[in-house]
Scaffold this motif. Structure first.
Motif, PDB file in Angstrom:
ATOM      1  N   TRP A   1      12.826  -9.202   0.510  1.00  0.00           N
ATOM      2  CA  TRP A   1      12.112  -8.662  -0.604  1.00  0.00           C
ATOM      3  C   TRP A   1      11.990  -9.478  -1.619  1.00  0.00           C
ATOM      4  O   TRP A   1      13.505  -9.299  -2.850  1.00  0.00           O
TER       5      TRP A   1
ATOM      6  N   ALA B   1      10.461  -5.172  -5.209  1.00  0.00           N
ATOM      7  CA  ALA B   1       9.550  -4.264  -3.325  1.00  0.00           C
ATOM      8  C   ALA B   1      10.232  -3.693  -2.971  1.00  0.00           C
ATOM      9  O   ALA B   1      12.220  -3.929  -2.708  1.00  0.00           O
TER      10      ALA B   1
ATOM     11  N   PRO C   1      11.933  -1.742   0.672  1.00  0.00           N
ATOM     12  CA  PRO C   1      12.049  -3.326   1.427  1.00  0.00           C
ATOM     13  C   PRO C   1      11.351  -2.257   2.766  1.00  0.00           C
ATOM     14  O   PRO C   1      11.712  -1.245   3.545  1.00  0.00           O
TER      15      PRO C   1
ATOM     16  N   PRO D   1       9.793  -6.736   8.666  1.00  0.00           N
ATOM     17  CA  PRO D   1       9.791  -6.366   7.063  1.00  0.00           C
ATOM     18  C   PRO D   1       8.556  -7.394   6.438  1.00  0.00           C
ATOM     19  O   PRO D   1       7.741  -8.041   7.502  1.00  0.00           O
ATOM     20  N   TYR D   2       8.276  -6.493   5.445  1.00  0.00           N
ATOM     21  CA  TYR D   2       6.851  -7.591   4.169  1.00  0.00           C
ATOM     22  C   TYR D   2       6.443  -6.713   3.203  1.00  0.00           C
ATOM     23  O   TYR D   2       7.479  -5.111   2.849  1.00  0.00           O
ATOM     24  N   PHE D   3       6.292  -7.344   2.237  1.00  0.00           N
ATOM     25  CA  PHE D   3       5.779  -7.187   0.717  1.00  0.00           C
ATOM     26  C   PHE D   3       4.358  -7.544   0.551  1.00  0.00           C
ATOM     27  O   PHE D   3       4.189  -8.765   1.668  1.00  0.00           O
TER      28      PHE D   3
END
Length: 639
Positions: free
Chosen positions: A180, A184, A186, A194-196
């Protein structure tokens, strides 16, 4: 300090961070059963339900240890204390420098007597056969234990990701570890990805083979590439998702009417996180509700008071964000309101307080404040939707719908879609006019808890507007029932050219032409439902000719198996609001559905008499009087 925020919101965020540091992910809330689910969510992705609501959070370590049954998580190394000695089990974390990482260590004892583990000079006692969670770092000294396996050093590289619009990104190394940008949270979605959110965003990554994934809400595909970086390399990646459908071009706008900025969790969330998420998901309407958990504290009250009745600062022509309300009672159900222009007189009842006033009184107040009202995450148990105990099921909706106090029901939510759809059809079959809506109940301050840590708008209610998007125009369209709700598929219903929310007036025996269309690779079947029958057809386009002899309604559904575009365990699903078919001037009021509602009201009265918390008999009598008024409405429809 957070910049660009009113002082009251900045102060509230500082208080939330202090609560998190002092009490953990539950922020010091009074103990209720579902707090156990939130507490374990810091470690377990699947919800772990406490069977005994009286258990205390001091059991958290044992609960997590028992639920894992010997597994070792990526974020929870385990120190096994056995008769043969201490053994560290871990999935090593890849690191790019020598700075220690904060971690939680699970101490798991199979010894017949208490044991002491000394970490950084501090002794921690573990009961015989017990467990303990200790917050520490990967660089901590643990007496008698080699901790070098906690991390593995990697050479570093950099990535800059660009799509030309704010998107949802995921960056994963070959071992499944997510990466990340600095600052941001986690986040993991319900698929544990996982994303942002961002665009032109740069992050440090290991110099190895990585997978980069981009997505942008349900109107887009996802795309991904695999790439290998050399040490010190700075790679710029341009990758963008493609549209599957364009709702705005059709006059429809999608919203999430039940989302939280802060509501416990591992990282208090500032409004900026909501802004990136809304634009990164291309979510047209976001209702960030303030609400309590178990006590008097109302999370995001300060943000609500500052922005109430106004668009949040990141709103634009196709994205509107508002602060809204969640009124909560754990025996009668949770209500939400969108578009309110002032604070409610009261935020909650029940939990540890009296079950007073009725939800109806709160709904009337929210309506007077300009709100479009609904019930969130309504029903959990197919077959017996009423459920058992204080489980937050929307039990009072049967009364509130009859009395015209409720505009909508979140038929799409994180709970049981099957149970909620069943109740919804009983309600509209009994003559109530309710819009289908969607509320995810996501919590931006929670990073890993299935649908709660998924992006806002993973389920949406699309409303058809006749003009520009505003909070008022969207709320009016929802209240009028010009909606469908979906976990991804596009779904349209036409009956003699009329759409959801419309009434078609017919003579007995008249025929209607029905057309249902869907867009989305996850759809396997379409269905047309009336008050008495279901007709099934293929995805894409499905038509039928029906002869109508008595008042009824028509709704359409789309369904498919679990799919990567859907973040609900049920898979792909969409449900329209009804087109009402009045016959000879009569509106649908099916006797079987009216009888179902009357039986529900009796069960609700019995529940209040046995489980309700009241300070004096007049409080119970207010509920009983409400239910009697609702009974009179239903009985009038039997004639």
């Amino acid at each position: 300090m957070d910049t660009g925020l009113p002082e009251s919101v900045t102060t509230a965020l500082e208080e939330y961070r202090a609560l998190r540091a002092r009490h953990g992910v539950c922020w010091g809330e009074s103990w209720l059963g579902y707090l156990g689910e939130v507490a374990t969510s810091a470690y377990l992705m699947r919800p772990y339900r406490y069977g005994d609501h009286a258990r205390q959070d001091r059991d958290l370590a044992r609960t997590v240890r028992d639920a894992l049954a010997g597994d070792v998580l990526d974020n929870l190394p385990v120190l096994r204390l056995t008769p043969e000695g201490a053994r560290l089990e871990t999935r090593p974390r890849a690191v790019l420098d020598d700075d220690p990482l904060p971690i939680t260590l699970l101490l798991d004892s199979s010894l017949p007597t208490p044991a002491t583990v000394t970490i950084e000079g501090v002794p921690h006692e573990v009961a015989a056969g017990g467990a303990l969670l200790v917050d520490t770092t990967t660089g901590a000294r643990i007496d008698g234990v080699d901790t070098t396996s906690l991390t593995v050093r990697r050479e570093s590289a950099r990535l800059t990701l660009r799509a030309g619009m704010v998107c949802r990104w995921g960056v994963v190394s070959a071992d499944g570890q997510g990466w990340w940008p600095e600052g941001a949270p986690p986040k993991l979605d319900a698929h544990r990805r996982p994303y942002f959110h961002g665009d032109d965003v740069t992050l440090d990554v290991p110099a190895e083979t990585l997978t980069v994934r981009v997505a942008r809400g349900m109107e887009y595909t996802s795309d991904e590439i695999s790439l290998t970086l050399a040490p010190g390399e700075h790679r710029r990646v341009e990758l963008a998702p493609e549209r599957i459908y364009d709702s705005v071009a059709r006059g429809w706008y999608g919203g999430d009417l039940h989302a939280h900025l802060n509501w416990m969790g591992d990282e208090p969330a500032a409004p900026e996180l909501a802004a990136r998420a809304q634009h990164g998901e291309d979510l047209h309407v976001l209702n960030l509700v303030a609400g309590n958990v178990a006590g008097e504290r109302v999370y995001d009250l300060e943000a609500f008071e500052h922005w109430v009745g106004r668009d949040l600062p990141w709103s634009d022509a196709t994205h509107v964000a508002r602060m809204g309300v969640e009124y909560r009672n754990d025996l009668l159900g949770h209500c939400t309101a969108f578009g309110v222009t002032r604070p409610p007189r009261r935020w909650h009842s029940g939990f540890v307080d009296a079950d007073h006033p009725t939800n109806a009184e709160a709904l009337a107040d929210l309506r007077a404040a300009g709100g479009v009202t609904g019930y969130g995450h309504p029903f959990h148990t197919p077959g017996d939707e009423f459920g058992d105990g204080r489980n937050c099921a929307a039990r009072e909706i049967v009364a509130d719908a009859a009395l015209g106090l409720i505009d909508s029901l979140d038929v799409l939510n994180h709970s049981s879609l099957e149970a909620t759809a069943a109740v919804y059809r009983h309600l509209i079959g009994a003559g109530n006019r309710l819009a289908v809506t969607a509320g995810t109940d996501i919590v931006l301050s929670i990073s890993r808890r299935g649908t709660a840590s998924s992006p806002p708008g993973w389920a949406r209610v699309y409303a058809r507007l006749d003009g520009p998007l505003t909070a008022s125009s969207y709320g009016e369209a929802v209240a009028a029932g010009r909606t469908f709700a979906t976990t991804g598929p596009w779904l349209e219903l036409s009956v003699n050219g009329h759409g959801p929310g419309d009434t078609v007036r017919l003579s007995p025996g008249e025929r209607v032409s029905v057309e249902v269309t869907s867009i989305g690779p996850e759809v396997e079947r379409l269905e047309i439902h009336t008050a008495t029958e279901t007709i099934t057809g293929p995805p894409g386009r499905f038509t039928a000719e029906l002869t109508i002899t008595e008042p009824t309604y028509l709704v359409a559904t789309a369904a498919g198996p679990p799919h990567e575009r859907s973040l609900h365990r049920m898979g792909a699903y969409a449900h329209t609001s009804p087109v009402y078919l009045d016959v000879a001037g009569e509106h649908v009021a099916r006797p079987e559905d009216v009888a179902w509602c009357l039986a529900w009201l009796q069960r609700l009265e019995d529940e209040l008499r046995s489980r309700g918390r009241f300070e004096h008999k007049e409080q119970l009598e207010a509920h009983l009087e409400l239910y009697e008024r609702a009974r009179q409405v239903y009985r009038s429809r039997e004639a």
